[in-house]
Structure formats: structure tokens, C-alpha cells
Design an enzyme around this catalytic site. Structure first.
Site, PDB file in Angstrom:
ATOM      1  N   CYS A 165       0.801  -1.145   0.025  1.00  0.00           N
ATOM      2  CA  CYS A 165       0.118   0.193   0.010  1.00  0.00           C
ATOM      3  C   CYS A 165       0.946   1.268   0.038  1.00  0.00           C
ATOM      4  CB  CYS A 165      -0.990   0.074   1.178  1.00  0.00           C
ATOM      5  SG  CYS A 165      -0.135  -0.331   2.812  1.00  0.00           S
ATOM      6  N   CYS A 205      -1.257  -3.589   8.825  1.00  0.00           N
ATOM      7  CA  CYS A 205      -0.908  -2.456   9.358  1.00  0.00           C
ATOM      8  C   CYS A 205      -0.584  -2.740  10.859  1.00  0.00           C
ATOM      9  CB  CYS A 205      -2.318  -1.489   9.548  1.00  0.00           C
ATOM     10  SG  CYS A 205      -2.847  -0.975   7.784  1.00  0.00           S
TER      11      CYS A 205
END
Lengths: 199, 138
Positions: free
Chosen positions: B37, B107
Site C-alpha cells: 500500500c 498495518c
């Protein structure tokens, strides 16, 4: 291949074009083969055929178009190769961001942030923009480097195929190809983001 | 996909945003990134060399809400802990606390990596061998 008069198509994109899984492809030969196969599979030729044959022609045509699109593009071609060789599985991305790039990536993001703030508050953008432009140039150069490395690894892959190298040799090259693809897409995304902001 | 209340809270009111002087011998800096990402996360902590207690923690993250929330939470958690305690924080703890959906688990992994990287940097500055690596060796 025992392809009868029907338009049946099987196998991967490479074999569809009668190619081995090598990464260097002669573009003019690829195009010629594409036109030839397109003509053979074209749905117009099957208007009077059975529904089944029409269906096959349609499927074959669309597979051919996919294959051509992938093989024509040197990067998509590598991605595809790794996919069919089982190196790149969908949804299984334990990839590493290139650690030596992180510092610069972080700085780039900070500059982008500043630019967004400056835009929002109507401040003068001149200096910020030129800084970002030079950072962008820096990453464009890195993109060029990765592309060169990718080409080099692709040559090694082809040599390994020619030499009928063993699985472990091939695997090692594929690992490198995969790394470079990751690097490339990472840098590519960065450059795209910067360009968006600079517009 | 809706973010959980805790993610939204950390996103809107991130704790401990900022930076610490990188050259300070008592400051460890961890810089990590996720290629899928493009997120980059910088986590810094100031560690008392006598007590091994993390006295200050700051972060700056460029990324999605979950990445920001994960790093914000990580700074909250490490503050006041010893280095050893901080190293025992697992990404799954962050996932649970923030109710992260499966697609955002990376994350939390990033935040755990950032903690380890920051402590590793601090240890390197102090010439301490990183025990995590020793453990993994046998």
C-alpha cells in the site's frame, strides 16, 4: 497440438502463442501470430457453426486478447510468468518494502504533505514544487535502474531455460524477478502520487 | 468498509505525533514500510539507559487510517514500559484492541515491526546485541 477445426484453446499464454516460457519475445513475430490466431478464432467465422463452437470461438478470442495484452507488456509478462510458475499467489503478499528507500520515501511523503497544506492555505508553492520535482526525478531514475535490473534478470531466466537449468537455479532467478517487480511497483506508485500532486 | 470507533478516534486524535532528535544516543528510530500500500511508518522512542524504560514515544505515519491508528496505539502502549515489555507487544494485540479487519492486519504488523526496529536501533547505538536475533538463532 491436436487442435481440430474447432477453435479450442488450452494452456497458458505462452503456449497459446507456441512459445516457451522465455521472457524475451520478438514483438513482430508475436504480432504476426496474434493476427493469425485472431483470424482463426474470429467469431464472425463461426456464425453458421453450432452454438457450442460459437461459444468456444468467443472464449478463445477473449483468451487470445488477454494473452496478447500480457505478453506484449514486458512487466506484465514477468508478473504472469511468476504467477504460472507458482511464485506469486493472489492475496499472499508477504513482501518487504525496499529498506534503503524508506528514508527517501518518508521525506518525499513529508514534502507531499507540505504541498497539500500549502495548497489548502493558498501559500506560495514555487519552492516546494521544485523540491518535489527534483525528488520525483530522483525516483524516476530509480525506476530506470530497476527496469534495467529486471531486464538483466529476465536474460538470466532465458539463459536458464536454454540451459535446462534445475529447479533451484530457476527458483533463485524467480525470487530476484519477484523482488524487482515489488520494488518497481513501489516506486511506480510513489511517482504516480507525486505527479498527481504536482499537477 | 467502516472503521471501528477506536480506529476513528486514533485517526482523528492521533497521540504522540511528531519526532525526536534522531542523533540523540538515547533515541531509537524505527522506519518501516509496506510495499502493497506504500505506507511508511516512523516510530521513535527515548529510552532511559539506566532503567531501560521508554520515557517518550513519537510517530509519524503516511498511510491509511488503520496504519495511523496502529502506530498511534503503539506509542501509547510503549510509553512507560521497559524495552523487554515493549518487545513483547504482538501485532495481534493491536488487531484485537482496534478491531482491525483481516485486510488491515498488515498495518498492525507494520506497527510491531516499527517497535522492534526502533528498539533495535537504540540497542545498536548502545552496542547491545539484539536478543531477539539470538533467540531466533537456535
Amino acid at each position: 497440438m491436436s487442435a481440430p477445426s474447432t477453435a479450442s484453446v488450452k494452456g497458458d499464454h505462452f503456449s497459446l502463442f507456441g512459445l516457451s516460457r522465455k521472457l524475451w519475445i520478438e514483438m513482430s513475430a508475436l504480432e504476426k501470430k496474434f493476427l493469425e490466431l485472431s483470424w482463426k478464432l474470429h467469431p464472425d467465422k463461426f456464425v453458421n457453426a453450432s452454438a457450442e463452437e460459437q461459444e468456444t470461438s468467443l472464449k478463445g478470442s477473449s483468451q487470445l486478447n488477454d494473452a496478447y495484452r500480457v505478453l506484449r507488456d514486458p512487466v506484465a509478462r514477468v508478473e504472469y510468468l511468476l504467477e504460472i510458475e507458482g511464485m506469486r499467489k493472489e492475496g499472499e503478499h508477504k513482501q518487504q518494502a525496499p529498506p534503503e528507500l524508506l528514508e527517501e520515501v518518508f521525506e518525499l511523503n513529508e514534502s507531499l504533505d507540505e504541498l497539500r497544506e500549502a495548497k489548502a492555505s493558498g501559500r506560495d508553492l514555487g519552492a516546494l514544487k521544485s523540491r518535489l520535482e527534483s525528488e520525483e526525478k530522483n525516483f524516476q531514475e530509480k525506476l530506470g535502474e530497476v527496469d534495467a535490473q529486471l531486464q538483466e534478470a529476465a536474460r538470466q531466466w532465458d539463459a536458464a531455460i536454454d540451459a535446462k537449468a534445475g529447479d533451484s537455479d530457476r527458483k533463485a532467478i524467480m525470487v530476484r524477478l519477484n523482488e524487482m517487480l515489488n520494488r518497481r511497483s513501489y516506486i511506480r506508485n510513489l511517482v504516480t502520487n507525486v505527479q498527481k500532486e504536482l499537477q | 468498509m467502516a472503521y471501528s470507533d477506536k480506529v476513528v478516534d486514533h485517526y482523528n486524535n492521533p497521540r504522540n505525533v511528531g519526532s525526536l532528535p534522531k542523533e540523540d544516543p538515547n533515541v531509537g528510530t524505527g522506519l518501516v514500510g509496506a510495499p502493497e500500500c506504500g505506507d511508511v511508518m516512523k516510530l521513535q522512542m527515548k529510552i532511559n539507559p539506566d532503567t531501560n524504560v521508554i520515557e517518550e514515544a513519537k510517530f509519524k505515519t503516511f498511510g491509511c487510517g488503520s496504519a495511523i491508528a496502529s502506530s498511534s496505539l503503539a506509542t501509547e502502549w510503549v510509553k512507560g514500559k521497559t524495552v523487554e515489555e515493549a518487545l513483547s507487544i504482538k501485532n495481534t494485540d493491536i488487531v484485537r484492541e482496534l478491531s482491525l479487519p483481516p485486510v488491515k492486519i498488515h498495518c498492525s504488523v507494520l506497527a510491531e515491526d516499527a517497535i522492534k526496529a526502533a528498539i533495535g536501533d537504540w540497542k545498536k547505538k548502545h552496542g547491545v546485541e539484539v536478543p531477539v536475533a539470538e533467540k531466533a538463532a537456535h
